[in-house]
Write a protein that holds these residues in place. Sequence first.
Motif, PDB file in Angstrom:
ATOM      1  N   ARG A   1       2.005  -1.659   4.966  1.00 33.85           N
ATOM      2  CA  ARG A   1       0.626  -2.143   4.885  1.00 33.85           C
ATOM      3  C   ARG A   1       0.444  -2.948   3.605  1.00 33.85           C
ATOM      4  NH1 ARG A   1      -2.904   0.225   8.522  1.00 33.85           N
ATOM      5  NH2 ARG A   1      -2.000   1.935   9.750  1.00 33.85           N
ATOM      6  N   LEU A   2      -0.203  -4.094   3.727  1.00 33.60           N
ATOM      7  CA  LEU A   2      -0.369  -5.014   2.611  1.00 33.60           C
ATOM      8  C   LEU A   2      -1.835  -5.094   2.197  1.00 33.60           C
ATOM      9  CD1 LEU A   2       1.993  -7.875   3.851  1.00 33.60           C
ATOM     10  CD2 LEU A   2       2.542  -5.894   2.416  1.00 33.60           C
ATOM     11  N   VAL A   3      -2.064  -5.096   0.902  1.00 37.20           N
ATOM     12  CA  VAL A   3      -3.408  -5.155   0.339  1.00 37.20           C
ATOM     13  C   VAL A   3      -3.625  -6.542  -0.254  1.00 37.20           C
ATOM     14  CG1 VAL A   3      -5.014  -4.171  -1.334  1.00 37.20           C
ATOM     15  CG2 VAL A   3      -3.358  -2.688  -0.166  1.00 37.20           C
ATOM     16  N   GLY A   4      -4.700  -7.179   0.132  1.00 36.48           N
ATOM     17  CA  GLY A   4      -5.031  -8.504  -0.369  1.00 36.48           C
ATOM     18  C   GLY A   4      -6.295  -9.003   0.306  1.00 36.48           C
ATOM     19  N   PRO A   5      -6.719 -10.240   0.005  1.00 40.52           N
ATOM     20  CA  PRO A   5      -7.917 -10.789   0.658  1.00 40.52           C
ATOM     21  C   PRO A   5      -7.729 -10.798   2.171  1.00 40.52           C
ATOM     22  CG  PRO A   5      -7.206 -12.194  -1.161  1.00 40.52           C
ATOM     23  CD  PRO A   5      -6.117 -11.192  -0.954  1.00 40.52           C
TER      24      PRO A   5
ATOM     25  N   SER B   1       0.832  -1.202   0.000  1.00 39.79           N
ATOM     26  CA  SER B   1       0.000   0.000   0.000  1.00 39.79           C
ATOM     27  C   SER B   1       0.869   1.255   0.000  1.00 39.79           C
ATOM     28  CB  SER B   1      -0.894   0.002   1.238  1.00 39.79           C
ATOM     29  OG  SER B   1      -1.472   1.275   1.443  1.00 39.79           O
ATOM     30  N   PRO B   2       0.395   2.342  -0.650  1.00 41.50           N
ATOM     31  CA  PRO B   2       1.118   3.615  -0.542  1.00 41.50           C
ATOM     32  C   PRO B   2       1.189   4.125   0.895  1.00 41.50           C
ATOM     33  CG  PRO B   2      -0.475   3.685  -2.333  1.00 41.50           C
ATOM     34  CD  PRO B   2      -0.761   2.439  -1.555  1.00 41.50           C
ATOM     35  N   ASP B   3       0.297   3.657   1.755  1.00 40.97           N
ATOM     36  CA  ASP B   3       0.262   4.084   3.148  1.00 40.97           C
ATOM     37  C   ASP B   3       1.238   3.235   3.971  1.00 40.97           C
ATOM     38  OD1 ASP B   3      -0.463   5.371   5.460  1.00 40.97           O
ATOM     39  OD2 ASP B   3      -2.305   4.219   5.756  1.00 40.97           O
ATOM     40  N   SER B   4       2.517   3.282   3.582  1.00 35.25           N
ATOM     41  CA  SER B   4       3.572   2.513   4.233  1.00 35.25           C
ATOM     42  C   SER B   4       4.745   3.428   4.545  1.00 35.25           C
ATOM     43  CB  SER B   4       4.036   1.355   3.337  1.00 35.25           C
ATOM     44  OG  SER B   4       2.967   0.483   3.006  1.00 35.25           O
ATOM     45  N   ASP B   5       5.517   3.085   5.564  1.00 34.24           N
ATOM     46  CA  ASP B   5       6.669   3.897   5.935  1.00 34.24           C
ATOM     47  C   ASP B   5       7.655   3.046   6.722  1.00 34.24           C
ATOM     48  OD1 ASP B   5       5.475   3.631   8.444  1.00 34.24           O
ATOM     49  OD2 ASP B   5       4.646   5.668   8.452  1.00 34.24           O
TER      50      ASP B   5
END
Length: 277
Positions: A203-207, A194-198
């Motif tokens: 942050r990971l996007v998936g099921p 995710s772009p919301d990472s630092d």
Amino acid sequence: MKLEVVRPGFGCTVQDLGRPGHAALGVGRSGAADRASFRLANRLVGNPAGAAALEVTLGGLVLRASAVTTVAVTGALCPVSPGGMNAPMTLWPGDELALGTASAGLRCYVAVRGGIDVPPVLGSWSTDTLGKLGPPPLAAGMLLPVGTPGAFPVADLAPRAALPAAPVLRVTPGPRRDWFASPDRLLSTVYTVSPDSDRVGIRLVGPPLSRTRHDELPSEACVPGSLQVPPSGRPILFHADSPTTGGYPVIAVVEEEDLDLAAQLRPGQTLSFRPAS
């Protein structure tokens, strides 16, 4: 000897190998996110492995030297002027070191012979972005003092393997694996960053991972590499500036060595997990 920050780039901080041993005080380890690239940069300029250097996100940094010095750039693949990556280069008084935008990977490391000589906090020069400890992020016009050089570097080139487009990170089972209906689904899913990472977490996007238990979990210890699963069911991979405790269940923990690969993940890039052997 000082380095003047002409342009700070994005998210440029001073880092070393961190400040371990203070978790009981609520202070995380911090330090370089890609420790292998960080150590390599220091080796190329003849520094001890833990000498303070710069971590740059996506490039864009420009430094000006006030005296003759040796520098090296490692990590994410980006254009470097003068010279190139993964090799020592000499800067003369008034010379500028410029990093372009990284084409692969996320974080570059800039080491200078003698190390960045800023005041330590709790025995470390690293900037902790979560705990707000250590030197502030770089800003234009800042002067970075350089320490006394040690032995002259003996390595003149250290090529690195290409960064994988879709890395596979090794994991061991976490303490709350039994809170999930199908914990092995973590290993069969391809996640997107995710772009919301630092530096705190990726942050990971998936099921979503569904839980069998929905009661509250008292805060418990966390370490870099913890895969914590919030109510959304989508994991967060804690990284260099991770908190020392967390209140969501940890399904697995990424192996320490693979955190270097995770540090180079860009938003939109995919990754997956496999059991550690």
